[in-house]
Enzyme design. Structure first.
Site, PDB file in Angstrom:
ATOM      1  CB  THR A   1      30.862 -27.412  26.650  1.00  0.00           C
ATOM      2  OG1 THR A   1      32.194 -27.910  26.719  1.00  0.00           O
ATOM      3  CG2 THR A   1      30.708 -26.697  25.315  1.00  0.00           C
ATOM      4  CG  ASP A   2      35.414 -26.983  29.736  1.00  0.00           C
ATOM      5  OD1 ASP A   2      35.003 -27.688  28.786  1.00  0.00           O
ATOM      6  OD2 ASP A   2      36.202 -27.414  30.613  1.00  0.00           O
ATOM      7  CD  GLU A   3      35.124 -29.857  24.303  1.00  0.00           C
ATOM      8  OE1 GLU A   3      35.129 -29.755  23.073  1.00  0.00           O
ATOM      9  OE2 GLU A   3      35.180 -30.945  24.900  1.00  0.00           O
TER      10      GLU A   3
ATOM     11  CE  LYS B   1      26.466 -26.997  24.241  1.00  0.00           C
ATOM     12  NZ  LYS B   1      25.024 -27.283  24.542  1.00  0.00           N
TER      13      LYS B   1
ATOM     14  CE1 TYR C   1      29.273 -30.347  22.108  1.00  0.00           C
ATOM     15  CE2 TYR C   1      31.526 -30.061  22.884  1.00  0.00           C
ATOM     16  CZ  TYR C   1      30.162 -30.134  23.140  1.00  0.00           C
ATOM     17  OH  TYR C   1      29.703 -29.983  24.431  1.00  0.00           O
TER      18      TYR C   1
HETATM   19  O1  DAU Z   1      34.829 -30.208  28.554  1.00  0.00           O
HETATM   20  C1  DAU Z   1      33.461 -30.532  28.424  1.00  0.00           C
HETATM   21  C2  DAU Z   1      33.312 -31.486  27.280  1.00  0.00           C
HETATM   22  O2  DAU Z   1      33.835 -32.733  27.701  1.00  0.00           O
HETATM   23  C3  DAU Z   1      31.871 -31.648  26.800  1.00  0.00           C
HETATM   24  O3  DAU Z   1      31.408 -30.434  26.297  1.00  0.00           O
HETATM   25  C4  DAU Z   1      31.811 -32.706  25.696  1.00  0.00           C
HETATM   26  O4  DAU Z   1      30.483 -32.896  25.272  1.00  0.00           O
HETATM   27  C5  DAU Z   1      32.373 -33.990  26.242  1.00  0.00           C
HETATM   28  O5  DAU Z   1      32.382 -34.970  25.223  1.00  0.00           O
HETATM   29  C6  DAU Z   1      33.787 -33.765  26.751  1.00  0.00           C
HETATM   30  O6  DAU Z   1      34.670 -33.481  25.634  1.00  0.00           O
HETATM   31  P1  DAU Z   1      36.081 -34.214  25.473  1.00  0.00           P
HETATM   32  O7  DAU Z   1      36.453 -34.185  24.040  1.00  0.00           O
HETATM   33  O8  DAU Z   1      37.071 -33.696  26.455  1.00  0.00           O
HETATM   34  O9  DAU Z   1      35.632 -35.711  25.946  1.00  0.00           O
HETATM   35  P2  DAU Z   1      36.058 -37.153  25.442  1.00  0.00           P
HETATM   36  O10 DAU Z   1      35.522 -38.101  26.443  1.00  0.00           O
HETATM   37  O11 DAU Z   1      35.708 -37.382  24.014  1.00  0.00           O
HETATM   38  O12 DAU Z   1      37.639 -37.113  25.564  1.00  0.00           O
HETATM   39  C7  DAU Z   1      38.294 -36.815  26.768  1.00  0.00           C
HETATM   40  C8  DAU Z   1      39.790 -36.826  26.512  1.00  0.00           C
HETATM   41  O13 DAU Z   1      40.181 -38.174  26.215  1.00  0.00           O
HETATM   42  C9  DAU Z   1      40.193 -36.007  25.314  1.00  0.00           C
HETATM   43  O14 DAU Z   1      41.459 -35.387  25.561  1.00  0.00           O
HETATM   44  C10 DAU Z   1      40.341 -37.028  24.184  1.00  0.00           C
HETATM   45  C11 DAU Z   1      40.790 -38.266  24.928  1.00  0.00           C
HETATM   46  N1  DAU Z   1      40.343 -39.562  24.332  1.00  0.00           N
HETATM   47  C12 DAU Z   1      39.021 -39.707  24.056  1.00  0.00           C
HETATM   48  C13 DAU Z   1      38.556 -40.884  23.491  1.00  0.00           C
HETATM   49  C14 DAU Z   1      37.093 -41.058  23.142  1.00  0.00           C
HETATM   50  C15 DAU Z   1      41.256 -40.589  24.121  1.00  0.00           C
HETATM   51  O15 DAU Z   1      42.460 -40.468  24.423  1.00  0.00           O
HETATM   52  N2  DAU Z   1      40.805 -41.761  23.579  1.00  0.00           N
HETATM   53  C16 DAU Z   1      39.493 -41.943  23.216  1.00  0.00           C
HETATM   54  O16 DAU Z   1      39.158 -43.028  22.682  1.00  0.00           O
END
Ligand code: DAU
Length: 356
Positions: free
Chosen positions: A130-132, A159, A155
């Site tokens: 991941t880029d994280e 990774k 997380y």
């Molecule tokens: O960048 C790659 C990564 O992208 C992967 O390594 C991770 O496994 C994957 O989960 C994803 O990480 P994020 O934390 O960016 O994904 P997430 O879908 O959880 O959240 C995307 C963005 O949306 C983040 O800025 C948090 C925000 N968010 C997320 C959720 C679940 C919200 O605003 N509301 C929410 O309920």
């Protein structure tokens, strides 16, 4: 070729299998998954009749199970997707992330090292990351393969650790590895704990759309099919020991993503845009929330002639249609465990009924 694909009941792994299994009938594919909460057998239902596909349940955190499956399959190629992947869950309970992402990767590397012995030709270990691992960007710049690691969440720390293990097994033991670090994926079969499917499914169900903070954080969105095409190319043609950053030039703020989803859901369901947008709720921010991710994918574009095929607009419309058309898959993902998670994480807001 014999492929061992870990985490193939998950989002990216199952899409990868959908791409390769039918198009490579001369190769065999064993999908190894521990069947955690995020695994969905429905995601590979249509592959079950394929003669070159087989599922094996095994937990990578258990060394003996990994050794047994690697010994039985004798893979030429290992593509390692299996990981705990949800940042919010890693904040509430990091331990399973260490087991799966760090110990699991270590066990897999050791099993492969033992099996491959001195064999170095015609084998490949590809690690999907991941880029994280690079941490957070400000308003400018992008991550390239030389960006120093600076993970923020439990997380991303696990990774990062797994990436280091994979590189060490290359440098020390000569295992032919490749690594890809990818930005946010979206598309069919993604667990609804993640932003896009959560928003699509809640928007369609009339439930609240929980935006962290002000929705100003930026992610670099890539359609999962483009990511899987990149992995296929890296496995086939990538240089052993090399890392490739994969991203779709798809930067959007979270509010832009949520607005686009509201528009697409309104259009597809015939509801008014205002009534869907009324479901948006600004909720407490994620601790240590990385502000911005952006990938510089020039190495993979230049060396492997990869480029994304999906535009964000087409990909999003197609993704919204997929979730609206696949009720049985969505129902299987929104199970008791999922309700328990949303209750713990969001409180009552996610269990409210129709908001409009
Ligand atoms: O960048 C790659 C990564 O992208 C992967 O390594 C991770 O496994 C994957 O989960 C994803 O990480 P994020 O934390 O960016 O994904 P997430 O879908 O959880 O959240 C995307 C963005 O949306 C983040 O800025 C948090 C925000 N968010 C997320 C959720 C679940 C919200 O605003 N509301 C929410 O309920």
């Amino acid at each position: 070729m014999r492929y061992l694909v870990t985490g193939g009941l998950g989002f990216i792994g199952s899409n990868f299998l959908h791409r390769l299994v039918p198009s490579r009938p001369g190769d065999s594919f064993v999908n190894v998954d521990c069947c955690s909460y995020a695994a969905n057998p429905k995601s590979v239902e249509s592959l079950e009749g394929c003669a070159n596909y087989r599922f094996v349940r095994a937990d990578l955190a258990e060394a003996a199970e990994v050794r047994e499956v690697v010994g039985a399959v004798e893979p030429d190629v290992v593509v390692h997707f299996a990981a705990e992947s949800h940042v919010d869950r890693s904040i509430r309970g990091p331990e399973s992330f260490l087991k799966s992402n760090v110990v699991g990767t270590f066990n897999l590397l050791e099993a492969v090292r033992e099996r491959w012995g001195a064999r170095r030709d015609g084998v490949r270990f590809h690690h999907v990351s991941t880029d994280e691992v690079f941490g957070s960007l400000g308003a400018e710049g992008a991550f390239n393969e030389e960006t120093p690691y600076d993970p923020s969440s439990p997380y991303s720390a696990t990774k990062a650790a797994s990436d280091h293990l994979v590189r060490a097994w290359h440098r020390t033991f000569g295992i032919p590895v490749t690594i890809s670090n990818c930005s946010n994926n979206y598309g069919p079969r993604q667990h609804p704990e993640k932003l896009m499917p959560l928003m699509i499914m809640n928007a369609a169900a009339g439930k609240p759309l929980p935006v962290y903070g002000q929705g100003a954080n930026v992610r670099d969105w890539l359609h999962v099919e483009d990511h899987c095409a990149a992995i296929e190319l890296i496995v086939d043609k990538g240089t052993p020991g090399q890392t490739y950053n994969v991203g779709g030039h798809g930067e959007r703020t979270n509010m832009q993503v949520v607005d686009a989803i509201c528009e697409a859901v309104a259009k597809e369901t015939g509801r008014s845009l205002a009534s869907v947008r009324d479901q948006i709720r600004f909720v407490q921010d994620r601790p240590g929330h990385d502000f911005r991710y952006a990938i510089d994918p020039r190495r993979i574009e230049r060396e492997l002639q990869w480029s994304p095929r999906w535009s964000f607009e087409d990909g999003l419309r197609d993704t919204v249609r997929w979730y609206l058309a696949n009720d049985a898959w969505c129902a299987s993902a929104v199970n008791e465990e999922y309700h328990a998670w949303t209750q713990t994480h969001y409180g009552t807001s996610q269990t409210e009924g129709q908001t409009s």
